[in-house]
Design a protein around this motif. Structure first.
Motif, PDB file in Angstrom:
ATOM      1  N   VAL A 262       0.868  -1.176   0.000  1.00 38.26           N
ATOM      2  CA  VAL A 262       0.000   0.000   0.000  1.00 38.26           C
ATOM      3  C   VAL A 262       0.906   1.228   0.000  1.00 38.26           C
ATOM      4  N   ARG A 263       0.773   2.076  -0.998  1.00 45.32           N
ATOM      5  CA  ARG A 263       1.599   3.281  -1.108  1.00 45.32           C
ATOM      6  C   ARG A 263       0.729   4.512  -0.865  1.00 45.32           C
ATOM      7  N   LEU A 264       1.194   5.380   0.035  1.00 50.86           N
ATOM      8  CA  LEU A 264       0.450   6.571   0.404  1.00 50.86           C
ATOM      9  C   LEU A 264       1.268   7.812   0.057  1.00 50.86           C
ATOM     10  N   PRO A 265       0.874   8.561  -0.946  1.00 52.32           N
ATOM     11  CA  PRO A 265       1.596   9.793  -1.274  1.00 52.32           C
ATOM     12  C   PRO A 265       1.233  10.913  -0.313  1.00 52.32           C
ATOM     13  N   SER A 266       1.894  12.035  -0.503  1.00 50.07           N
ATOM     14  CA  SER A 266       1.720  13.219   0.338  1.00 50.07           C
ATOM     15  C   SER A 266       0.253  13.593   0.464  1.00 50.07           C
ATOM     16  N   GLY A 267      -0.182  13.845   1.709  1.00 52.44           N
ATOM     17  CA  GLY A 267      -1.536  14.323   1.952  1.00 52.44           C
ATOM     18  C   GLY A 267      -2.588  13.253   2.113  1.00 52.44           C
ATOM     19  N   ALA A 268      -2.256  11.979   1.910  1.00 52.03           N
ATOM     20  CA  ALA A 268      -3.251  10.918   2.025  1.00 52.03           C
ATOM     21  C   ALA A 268      -3.633  10.701   3.492  1.00 52.03           C
ATOM     22  N   VAL A 269      -4.902  10.391   3.709  1.00 55.78           N
ATOM     23  CA  VAL A 269      -5.398  10.027   5.037  1.00 55.78           C
ATOM     24  C   VAL A 269      -6.089   8.673   4.900  1.00 55.78           C
ATOM     25  N   LEU A 270      -5.525   7.655   5.543  1.00 53.16           N
ATOM     26  CA  LEU A 270      -6.004   6.286   5.369  1.00 53.16           C
ATOM     27  C   LEU A 270      -6.141   5.608   6.725  1.00 53.16           C
ATOM     28  N   LYS A 271      -7.247   4.894   6.914  1.00 52.56           N
ATOM     29  CA  LYS A 271      -7.476   4.111   8.127  1.00 52.56           C
ATOM     30  C   LYS A 271      -7.444   2.626   7.796  1.00 52.56           C
ATOM     31  N   LEU A 272      -6.697   1.853   8.589  1.00 57.62           N
ATOM     32  CA  LEU A 272      -6.700   0.393   8.477  1.00 57.62           C
ATOM     33  C   LEU A 272      -7.882  -0.107   9.292  1.00 57.62           C
ATOM     34  N   SER A 273      -9.076  -0.043   8.726  1.00 58.60           N
ATOM     35  CA  SER A 273     -10.288  -0.325   9.497  1.00 58.60           C
ATOM     36  C   SER A 273     -10.401  -1.795   9.870  1.00 58.60           C
ATOM     37  N   THR A 274      -9.969  -2.689   8.982  1.00 55.37           N
ATOM     38  CA  THR A 274      -9.923  -4.118   9.306  1.00 55.37           C
ATOM     39  C   THR A 274      -8.602  -4.675   8.823  1.00 55.37           C
ATOM     40  N   LEU A 275      -7.880  -5.335   9.719  1.00 55.31           N
ATOM     41  CA  LEU A 275      -6.597  -5.944   9.376  1.00 55.31           C
ATOM     42  C   LEU A 275      -6.426  -7.133  10.312  1.00 55.31           C
ATOM     43  N   ARG A 276      -6.908  -8.312   9.857  1.00 54.43           N
ATOM     44  CA  ARG A 276      -6.910  -9.470  10.737  1.00 54.43           C
ATOM     45  C   ARG A 276      -6.755 -10.757   9.933  1.00 54.43           C
ATOM     46  N   LYS A 277      -6.366 -11.805  10.616  1.00 53.04           N
ATOM     47  CA  LYS A 277      -6.235 -13.130  10.014  1.00 53.04           C
ATOM     48  C   LYS A 277      -7.123 -14.096  10.773  1.00 53.04           C
ATOM     49  N   ASN A 278      -7.482 -15.200  10.111  1.00 49.51           N
ATOM     50  CA  ASN A 278      -8.261 -16.222  10.795  1.00 49.51           C
ATOM     51  C   ASN A 278      -7.597 -17.580  10.622  1.00 49.51           C
ATOM     52  N   ALA A 279      -8.155 -18.574  11.280  1.00 48.57           N
ATOM     53  CA  ALA A 279      -7.518 -19.886  11.355  1.00 48.57           C
ATOM     54  C   ALA A 279      -7.645 -20.695  10.075  1.00 48.57           C
ATOM     55  N   LEU A 280      -8.414 -20.231   9.101  1.00 50.45           N
ATOM     56  CA  LEU A 280      -8.663 -21.037   7.900  1.00 50.45           C
ATOM     57  C   LEU A 280      -8.126 -20.422   6.612  1.00 50.45           C
ATOM     58  N   GLU A 281      -7.716 -19.159   6.620  1.00 48.58           N
ATOM     59  CA  GLU A 281      -7.257 -18.512   5.405  1.00 48.58           C
ATOM     60  C   GLU A 281      -5.820 -18.027   5.570  1.00 48.58           C
ATOM     61  N   LYS A 282      -5.053 -18.107   4.484  1.00 51.30           N
ATOM     62  CA  LYS A 282      -3.657 -17.679   4.536  1.00 51.30           C
ATOM     63  C   LYS A 282      -3.512 -16.169   4.503  1.00 51.30           C
ATOM     64  N   ALA A 283      -4.295 -15.519   3.658  1.00 50.23           N
ATOM     65  CA  ALA A 283      -4.160 -14.066   3.489  1.00 50.23           C
ATOM     66  C   ALA A 283      -4.984 -13.330   4.531  1.00 50.23           C
ATOM     67  N   PRO A 284      -4.559 -12.146   4.931  1.00 46.93           N
ATOM     68  CA  PRO A 284      -5.343 -11.370   5.890  1.00 46.93           C
ATOM     69  C   PRO A 284      -6.576 -10.747   5.257  1.00 46.93           C
ATOM     70  N   GLU A 285      -7.573 -10.521   6.070  1.00 45.02           N
ATOM     71  CA  GLU A 285      -8.752  -9.750   5.672  1.00 45.02           C
ATOM     72  C   GLU A 285      -8.385  -8.281   5.789  1.00 45.02           C
TER      73      GLU A 285
END
Length: 448
Positions: free
Chosen positions: A147-170
């Motif tokens: 994830v690339r954020l240039p100057s002035g960007a405002v970004l929230k990581l609202s969901t960033l989690r993993k579970n026991a059945l999937e390899k990639a994060p949600e």
């Protein structure tokens, strides 16, 4: 097939002044139902009771799975059978995003938390980043998405989690203002949510490179797809819009998406000229492009666009470069349409040719800030007509202070890839994978 051989050298760098994946798989925006379900293939020895003990938050998940899959007997599931399991029923834990690059005069603090951001800083669900003016920040997710954020960007990581059945994060991101560029790994399951929202739109993606922007002033959004497919929908739209590679849309303040339009093609180098008043200044001309309203370049000293990255815009297809040296300076140039959509970028690397362009031998720097002594796998090829000339292939490259340089490169078109594991990372951390291409252009600096 004839294999050509080119001579080049690699050197690690000490302290010095300071994209892209091959994704092509189709991406989908899952329905609400699909987003909430995980598909699990039954293995030998599995029972619903055993799955519940290993993976479910509570035993209530057994009846939910039986009902959703219309199982006549919850005690009978067969090897190879696909079970749809509610996502909320599965155990989960926090995932980590790491700062993998910063181009700022100094570090800054995430809105939620007191830790000042530096390369390697971990970020968790709920983090809110407000990138200061003149800065550029890149984040590495656990599946190697960037994830690339240039100057002035405002970004929230609202969901960033993993579970026991999937390899990639949600992953669910909220862009409040500015732009965000994403390189999403194509190996992600289409049912594992990767979503980005603005106040006027929502995008679901897999295996793509794309850009999203939102302006609080106009209340408008835009989406530009450079690789893969993105399904996007304005908040006022009844149906989503499929955006394929090289397409974009704007979304107005009411939340209505425009008809998809083709992004302007990648600019091409045409010629250069020397300034009569400034002996070290060169003017670079691009080929004429119809329908281009202006041009933009992200400028960096490294081929993977890290380090001291800055952005410039010009009204005409012409820009100035001052004091070229043997080490290449990288310009990722794109044309901007009259509707404000940023076109397909071209990465041009400019270096000095003291005698002539044909005899020039230049160096290109790559940044690997999270390698920390790990062995780096690196390949570099030069394109010559229809053939690819292998320049470098190694699995044992090391960097010093997070950088290495490739030396003795002739002008021409190059493609590259690099990967390395992360030190002190969890066992399921995918590590870093990057790839890209650039045109190396040597410009004479000697007086005529």
């Amino acid at each position: 097939m004839t294999r050509f051989s080119l001579r080049a050298g690699i050197t690690s760098l000490g302290a010095m002044a300071l994209f892209t994946a091959h994704a092509h798989a189709s991406s989908v925006l899952p329905s609400d139902e699909a987003q909430d379900l995980i598909v699990y293939k039954v293995k030998s020895g599995d029972t619903l009771l055993e799955l519940s003990r290993k993976y479910f938050v509570s035993s209530a998940g057994i009846s939910q799975v039986a009902r959703i899959n219309q199982l006549q007997d919850a005690d009978r599931i067969t090897v190879g059978q696909s079970l749809s399991i509610p996502r909320q029923s599965v155990k989960h834990w926090t995932s980590v995003a790491r700062v993998m690059g910063m181009s700022c005069a100094s570090s800054y603090t995430a809105e939620q938390g007191n830790t000042r951001l530096t390369v390697g800083t971990p970020l968790h669900e709920g983090a809110l980043l407000k990138v200061p003016a003149g800065c550029h920040t890149a984040l590495l997710l656990e599946d190697s998405s960037i994830v690339r954020l240039p100057s002035g960007a405002v970004l929230k990581l609202s969901t960033l989690r993993k579970n026991a059945l999937e390899k990639a994060p949600e992953v669910r991101l909220e862009l409040a203002t500015g732009r965000v560029e994403l390189e999403v790994m194509k190996e992600r399951s289409p049912l594992t949510p990767f979503e980005i929202r603005t106040p006027r739109s929502v995008m679901g993606v897999r295996g793509t490179q794309f850009r999203v922007g939102f302006s609080p002033d106009t209340q408008g959004s835009l989406v530009e797809v450079t690789q893969g497919v993105v399904k996007t929908q304005g908040t006022a739209d009844a149906e989503s819009v499929d955006l394929t590679q090289g397409m974009g849309v704007t979304i107005d303040a009411s939340g209505k998406a425009s008809a998809p339009e083709a992004l302007l093609p990648a600019p091409r180098y045409a010629s250069f000229s020397k300034s009569p008043n400034h002996p070290t200044e060169l003017s670079v001309q691009l080929q004429h492009m119809d329908n281009a309203g202006s041009f933009q370049a992200d400028i960096a000293t490294t081929a993977n666009l890290s380090g001291l990255r800055r952005t410039q815009q010009w009204a005409n297809p012409e820009f100035k470069i001052d004091q070229l040296i043997n080490q290449a300076m990288f310009y990722q140039v794109a044309a901007i349409s009259k509707n404000g959509l940023l076109g397909t970028p071209a990465l041009m690397a400019f270096c000095a040719a003291p005698v002539s362009a044909e005899q020039a031998r230049c160096s290109a720097v790559f940044e690997t800030p999270l390698a920390e002594g790990a062995s780096i796998t690196f390949t570099l090829n030069r394109q010559n007509a229809a053939a690819h000339q292998e320049v470098i292939r190694t699995g044992h490259l090391t960097a010093v202070n997070g950088k290495f340089a490739v030396k003795d490169l002739q002008p021409g078109h190059y493609s590259w890839s690099l990967s390395y594991p992360l030190a002190k990372a969890s066992a399921d951390q995918a590590g870093v994978y990057q790839s890209g291409a650039f045109e190396l252009i040597a410009l004479p600096t000697a007086a005529p």
